[in-house]
Design an enzyme around this catalytic site. Structure first.
Site, PDB file in Angstrom:
ATOM      1  N   ARG A 166      43.703  31.751  27.318  1.00 15.59           N
ATOM      2  CA  ARG A 166      43.313  31.999  28.389  1.00 15.59           C
ATOM      3  C   ARG A 166      43.359  33.651  28.037  1.00 15.59           C
ATOM      4  NH1 ARG A 166      47.996  31.102  32.658  1.00 15.59           N
ATOM      5  NH2 ARG A 166      49.615  32.339  31.458  1.00 15.59           N
ATOM      6  N   TYR A 192      26.612  56.429  50.763  1.00 19.02           N
ATOM      7  CA  TYR A 192      27.947  57.082  50.302  1.00 19.02           C
ATOM      8  C   TYR A 192      29.130  56.154  50.985  1.00 19.02           C
ATOM      9  CZ  TYR A 192      28.184  59.898  54.589  1.00 19.02           C
ATOM     10  OH  TYR A 192      28.133  60.129  56.133  1.00 19.02           O
ATOM     11  N   MET A 211      51.563  23.605  40.631  1.00 18.91           N
ATOM     12  CA  MET A 211      51.093  22.184  40.944  1.00 18.91           C
ATOM     13  C   MET A 211      51.981  21.179  39.840  1.00 18.91           C
ATOM     14  SD  MET A 211      47.228  22.400  41.890  1.00 18.91           S
ATOM     15  CE  MET A 211      46.815  23.492  40.502  1.00 18.91           C
ATOM     16  N   GLY A 218      52.939  27.251  38.074  1.00 18.36           N
ATOM     17  CA  GLY A 218      54.130  26.675  38.548  1.00 18.36           C
ATOM     18  C   GLY A 218      53.752  25.990  39.662  1.00 18.36           C
ATOM     19  N   CYS A 242      32.758  56.098  57.021  1.00 20.93           N
ATOM     20  CA  CYS A 242      33.882  56.802  56.734  1.00 20.93           C
ATOM     21  C   CYS A 242      35.138  56.223  57.358  1.00 20.93           C
ATOM     22  CB  CYS A 242      33.514  58.153  57.356  1.00 20.93           C
ATOM     23  SG  CYS A 242      33.453  57.961  59.137  1.00 20.93           S
ATOM     24  N   LYS A 272      42.190  25.951  32.641  1.00 23.83           N
ATOM     25  CA  LYS A 272      42.750  25.310  31.527  1.00 23.83           C
ATOM     26  C   LYS A 272      41.908  24.446  30.831  1.00 23.83           C
ATOM     27  CE  LYS A 272      46.981  23.621  31.686  1.00 23.83           C
ATOM     28  NZ  LYS A 272      47.892  24.235  30.700  1.00 23.83           N
ATOM     29  N   HIS A 315      48.689  55.413  62.830  1.00 25.92           N
ATOM     30  CA  HIS A 315      48.744  56.839  62.714  1.00 25.92           C
ATOM     31  C   HIS A 315      49.337  57.049  61.714  1.00 25.92           C
ATOM     32  CE1 HIS A 315      49.543  61.082  63.088  1.00 25.92           C
ATOM     33  NE2 HIS A 315      48.517  61.202  63.657  1.00 25.92           N
ATOM     34  N   SER A 349      27.036  57.486  60.111  1.00 25.38           N
ATOM     35  CA  SER A 349      28.146  57.183  59.323  1.00 25.38           C
ATOM     36  C   SER A 349      28.817  55.825  60.067  1.00 25.38           C
ATOM     37  CB  SER A 349      29.124  58.252  59.411  1.00 25.38           C
ATOM     38  OG  SER A 349      30.490  58.066  58.619  1.00 25.38           O
ATOM     39  N   ARG A 401      48.203  17.236  32.973  1.00 25.83           N
ATOM     40  CA  ARG A 401      48.605  18.545  33.675  1.00 25.83           C
ATOM     41  C   ARG A 401      47.393  18.906  34.698  1.00 25.83           C
ATOM     42  NH1 ARG A 401      51.918  21.535  29.587  1.00 25.83           N
ATOM     43  NH2 ARG A 401      51.603  20.382  27.626  1.00 25.83           N
TER      44      ARG A 401
HETATM   45  C1  PEP Z   1      36.544  54.848  62.425  1.00 27.22           C
HETATM   46  O1  PEP Z   1      36.631  54.421  63.443  1.00 27.22           O
HETATM   47  O2  PEP Z   1      36.414  54.157  61.269  1.00 27.22           O
HETATM   48  C2  PEP Z   1      36.744  56.394  62.019  1.00 27.22           C
HETATM   49  C3  PEP Z   1      36.503  56.696  60.913  1.00 27.22           C
HETATM   50  O3  PEP Z   1      37.110  57.162  63.198  1.00 27.22           O
HETATM   51  P1  PEP Z   1      38.758  56.937  63.379  1.00 27.22           P
HETATM   52  O4  PEP Z   1      39.711  56.395  62.546  1.00 27.22           O
HETATM   53  O5  PEP Z   1      39.029  58.518  63.623  1.00 27.22           O
HETATM   54  O6  PEP Z   1      38.715  56.443  64.804  1.00 27.22           O
END
Ligand code: PEP
Ligand code: MG
Length: 905
Positions: free
Chosen positions: A335, A877, A102, A100, A857, A22, A451, A789, A91
């Site tokens: 703002r 990646y 503070m 709201g 991954c 502010k 899962h 990976s 303020r």
């Molecule tokens: C991981 O452990 O990040 C992974 C990609 O393998 P999973 O989730 O299948 O154990």
């Protein structure tokens, strides 16, 4: 010497750390020459000093005196003056907006004398006494800590006595009486009279604002919004202007563009003869901003000019609060305005078209969260709904369907054209067919990386997990929740973003942005129901295309089947970063794996393996066909062995029942043998047990089967003129030696298949880095691995020692509440801990192999904040679920734009 107090004219908008949002924006408006009531900001430095010392630094008082005199000179009124008293607002204003949370005190400076002066000056006695009672009420509550209810009770009594419905019905005499009672209340509650010295009021209010940084609700808000606790707030002290001095006065809020459509225009509300709180309290209906033109054309024009200047200056949609005091416009706040996800994309591209910002800047103004919101089908917010439970929104989207409890019912009803919601206490790989058939998944247990959550996200399927109020009885096929009983076939609606579970049908609307992502711009435009939506689809297209042209990180997808891979490719995936092959061993094939594992003779095992080979080869053929020409990382089988075996409890019960009934024969013997075999393989911590490469070394035939299937799929596809690019990935490596053994095995098999087919074949062999030891010894592992990976799911689990399937519901809520965690480390990478291991892994790996390709991954591959981390850590990646591919593309582009401009996410 530190300067703790700055006049608005001394600062600018880049000083949000010091002056708060502010204060910095007020300073900027002053710099622009806009009419801002004079004032000053006490810095966050002062607040931090207060928080650590327990008292306001003495220099602050001195500086406040000097700056107060400057304000008095600027406005030509004096604090506590008997003719034209200066009143102040005090303020809070932190770096990040905490609406709201503070404290604020208005009308500071009024006392028994100056109230009379104000009445004369304003020619309005009622106004003066109303201002005084507002001061005592606000001051009493926030500065003196008196229960607000006590003030409200006095007001209620006064209204009742005056026969008024609201406070507007109280006249000057009534309000004088209220003030008298308020003062008595203050005396009674604090033992001291209401402070009559204006300067004392100022000092006390400043301290109260500092103190309010640490109220319970402010702390809670910060935790939820992930705002650091040590920032502190600034305090803005400003001359009051009054919108409630009659019909030529008023107050309002406005936006330089429509915050929901993004279009330029006159958007806002105006309330004549009112103060700011009255607009918020909604006691009276506001006018549209355009109506101000008819009431006071000069002020209206001036405001429009100010709006235009602000937008041009900030180069963004601004929101503004203003007051008109007897025909004079005052700007109270501005703002960069909050906006909907759709407006964010539209405004960004509109500003590019108006040559106000560059495409890179436009990219900084949108984010992956907003894109995600645009991708999911949504419940119609206006529909009638009955909320019965709230779990964790694990995979966003909106799903409505019949409740089913098992695969068979899910598939049967789906085949008959019904939409179904699969409900389980928790899911396991066995439930996959049901999950595939279902429109959404609902579980009573499990967290965001359970899962159900991971698989549903992977499928882009809506899921709510850990809805613990649901008593799911799969055998009786019913759910009990509160007073309701939901049976198989009844309808439920689940919102995978909010975690809400509704009884019955709720109307769902589809997203044209999703159509664009998977079918291209023309299809997306055609799916848009109006021009605004069409503009949105085009805006997303332009920004995503720009992100693609800017990003360094490649984006791959986690996909297990040809179908998923194709979907990922349609959404822009540039390869597969993880195919979890264990998902191909479900259903009927599970029994074949069971036979491999439990085989008593080599012959038995070989037969079982021989049966699996053609099916597994076909899996890879279809995956590699969908990904033709693109890198496709296939991970050798990973999960704990027991996931492929019958359930130990079921077997034990079966044998016990047979024994009790005195049954015998080959079937009972078989059950007994099976029970013993399964029992001997039982593990207390299967996730830390016989899985990944350990399984591959214990039963080498399993990896052999998979490697052979990959090589044969390559041969087959090459014969068809295709260009398969598989990469073989070994899970759960902890030691280089493990990888050496698997690599030798793989090279031997690949050479065999190649030779038998007169081909030459050199398939890259790499590994997951998902154990701390792997990261710490990455220089050694890189002697063998052709790529890395990072498996950040397991790496998080093993770095923290958190069991990924259990902790999120067990104690994360408490950890989030008391600030041990600000977000689940399974959702956003824990940069300090797990991230450090990723950094070490990359650095050590590349110390051995400078060009080592490294990706990620784990689930974090689709999380915006984590993607920025991976960009900066130098990964090549990220791989995420197909659904999140567009989000990752956008964020990877943003990471470049933000890094180059020196901004943060
Ligand atoms: C991981 O452990 O990040 C992974 C990609 O393998 P999973 O989730 O299948 O154990
Ligand atoms: Mg893993």
């Amino acid at each position: 010497m530190i300067q703790y107090v700055h006049m608005f004219s001394e600062g600018d908008r880049d000083q949000k750390d010091l002056l708060g949002g502010k204060g910095a924006n007020l300073a900027e408006m002053v710099k622009l020459g806009l009419p801002v009531p004079p004032g000053f900001t006490i810095t966050t430095d002062a607040c931090r000093a207060y928080l650590s010392e327990g008292q306001v630094p003495p220099e602050v008082r001195v500086e406040v005196t000097q700056r107060l005199r400057d304000v008095e000179d600027l406005i030509g009124r004096q604090l506590g003056d008997y003719e034209e008293p200066l009143l102040l607002s005090v303020r809070s204003g932190a770096k990040f907006s905490m609406p709201g949370m503070m404290d604020t005190v208005l009308n500071v400076g009024l006392n028994d004398d100056s109230v009379e002066a104000l009445a004369r000056f304003a020619s309005d006695e009622r106004f003066a006494w109303d201002s005084y009672r507002r001061l005592i009420q606000m001051f009493g509550k926030t500065v003196l800590d008196i229960d607000g209810e006590l003030f409200s009770a006095i007001m209620d009594r006064a209204e009742e006595a005056a026969g008024a419905r609201t406070e507007v019905g109280l006249d000057a005499e009534d309000l004088k009486q209220v003030v008298a009672e308020f003062k008595e209340l203050v005396l009674k509650e604090t033992g001291s009279p209401f402070p009559q010295t204006p300067r004392k009021q100022v000092d006390m209010a400043i301290e109260a604002v500092f103190r309010s940084w640490n109220t319970e609700r402010a702390r809670l808000y910060r935790r939820r919004e992930r705002i650091p606790d040590d920032l502190g707030t600034a305090v803005n002290v400003q001359a009051m202007v009054f919108g409630n001095l009659g019909e030529t006065s008023g107050t309002g809020v406005c936006f330089t563009r429509d915050p929901s459509s993004g279009h330029s225009g006159v958007y806002g509300d105006y309330l004549p003869n009112a103060q700011g709180e009255d607009v918020v309290a909604g006691i009276r209906n506001t006018l549209a901003l355009a109506d101000l033109e008819g009431r006071d054309e000069t002020v209206y024009r001036e405001l429009r000019t100010a709006m235009r200047r602000l937008e041009t200056h900030y180069r963004d949609l601004c929101d503004i609060e203003f007051t008109v005091e007897r025909g004079k416009l005052w700007m109270l706040q501005t703002r960069v305005g909050k906006r909907t996800a759709g407006a964010a994309f539209r405004v960004a591209t509109q500003l590019v078209d108006e040559d106000l910002i560059t495409m890179d800047e436009a990219l900084e103004r949108v984010n992956g969260e907003q894109l995600t919101q645009l991708l999911f089908p949504q419940f119609d917010r206006d529909a009638d709904r009955t909320l019965v439970a709230v779990g964790m929104g694990a995979s966003p989207g909106a799903a409505v369907g019949e409740v089913v409890f098992d695969n068979a019912s899910a598939e049967a009803r789906k085949a008959e054209g019904a939409s179904v919601i699969l409900v389980r206490r928790e899911t396991s790989p066995d439930d996959l067919p049901g999950m595939i058939a279902a429109a959404g998944v609902l579980t009573a247990r499990g967290g965001k990386t359970s899962h159900a959550a991971v698989v549903a996200r992977g499928m882009g399927k809506c899921a709510v997990v850990g809805a613990e109020d649901l008593k799911v009885d799969v055998t009786a096929k019913e759910i009990r929740v509160g007073e309701h009983v939901v049976r198989q076939g009844d309808t439920l609606a689940i919102d995978g973003k909010t975690g809400e579970v509704f009884l019955g049908d709720v109307h769902v609307v589809d997203s044209p942005v999703m159509t664009y992502i998977s079918e291209g711009i023309e299809a997306g435009e055609a799916a848009a129901e109006d021009s605004e939506t069409k503009e949105l689809v085009q805006a997303v297209h332009r920004l995503l295309t720009h992100a693609d042209s800017r990003r360094r990180l490649r984006v791959r997808a986690n996909a297990d089947t040809g179908e998923d891979a194709q979907r990922a490719r349609d959404r822009g995936a540039e390869g597969i970063g993880l195919c979890r092959t264990e998902h191909q061993f479900l259903g009927e094939r599970r029994q074949q794996i069971e036979r491999v594992v439990l085989a008593e003779t080599d012959e038995e095992r070989e037969t079982a393996l021989a049966e699996l080979l053609p099916a597994q080869t076909q899996d890879f053929v279809s995956l590699l066909t969908a990904m033709d020409g693109l890198p496709t990382t296939i991970r050798l089988i990973d999960p704990p062995l027991h996931e492929f075996l019958p359930d130990l409890t079921d077997l034990t019960v079966k044998v016990a029942l047979a024994e009790e009934r005195g049954e015998s024969g080959p079937e009972v013997d078989r059950a007994r043998e099976l029970r013993d075999a399964v029992r001997s393989m039982h593990e207390a911590n299967p996730m830390l047990g016989l899985r990944g490469v350990r399984l591959g070394l214990k039963i080498p035939e399993l990896f052999e089967l998979q490697i052979r299937a990959i090589a044969e799929a390559v041969v087959r596809l090459r014969k068809d003129g295709k260009d398969p690019q598989p990469e073989i990935m070994v899970p759960l490596i902890g030691s280089n030696r493990e990888l050496v053994i698997v690599r030798d095995q793989a090279e031997r098999i690949i050479a065999e298949v190649a030779e038998a087919n007169g081909e030459s074949m050199d398939l890259p062999i790499g590994c997951m880095i998902e154990l701390p030891r792997a990261a710490l010894t990455a220089n050694r592992i890189a002697q063998t691995a052709e790529f890395f990976s990072f498996g950040t799911n397991d790496l998080t689990q093993t770095t923290w020692g958190f069991s990924r399937d259990d902790v999120e519901t067990a104690f994360f809520p408490r950890y989030l509440e008391n600030g041990v965690l600000t977000i689940s480390p399974f959702e956003t990478l824990d940069a300090l801990g797990v991230g450090e291991l990723v950094r070490i892994g990359v650095e050590k790996g590349r110390s051995t192999q400078p060009d080592l390709k490294a990706g990620i991954c784990g689930e974090h591959g689709g999380d915006p904040e984590s993607i920025h981390f991976f960009h900066n850590a130098g990964l090549d990646y990220v791989s995420c679920s197909p659904f999140r591919v567009p989000v990752a593309r956008l964020e990877a582009g943003r990471a470049v734009a933000l890094t180059e401009s020196g901004s943060s996410i």
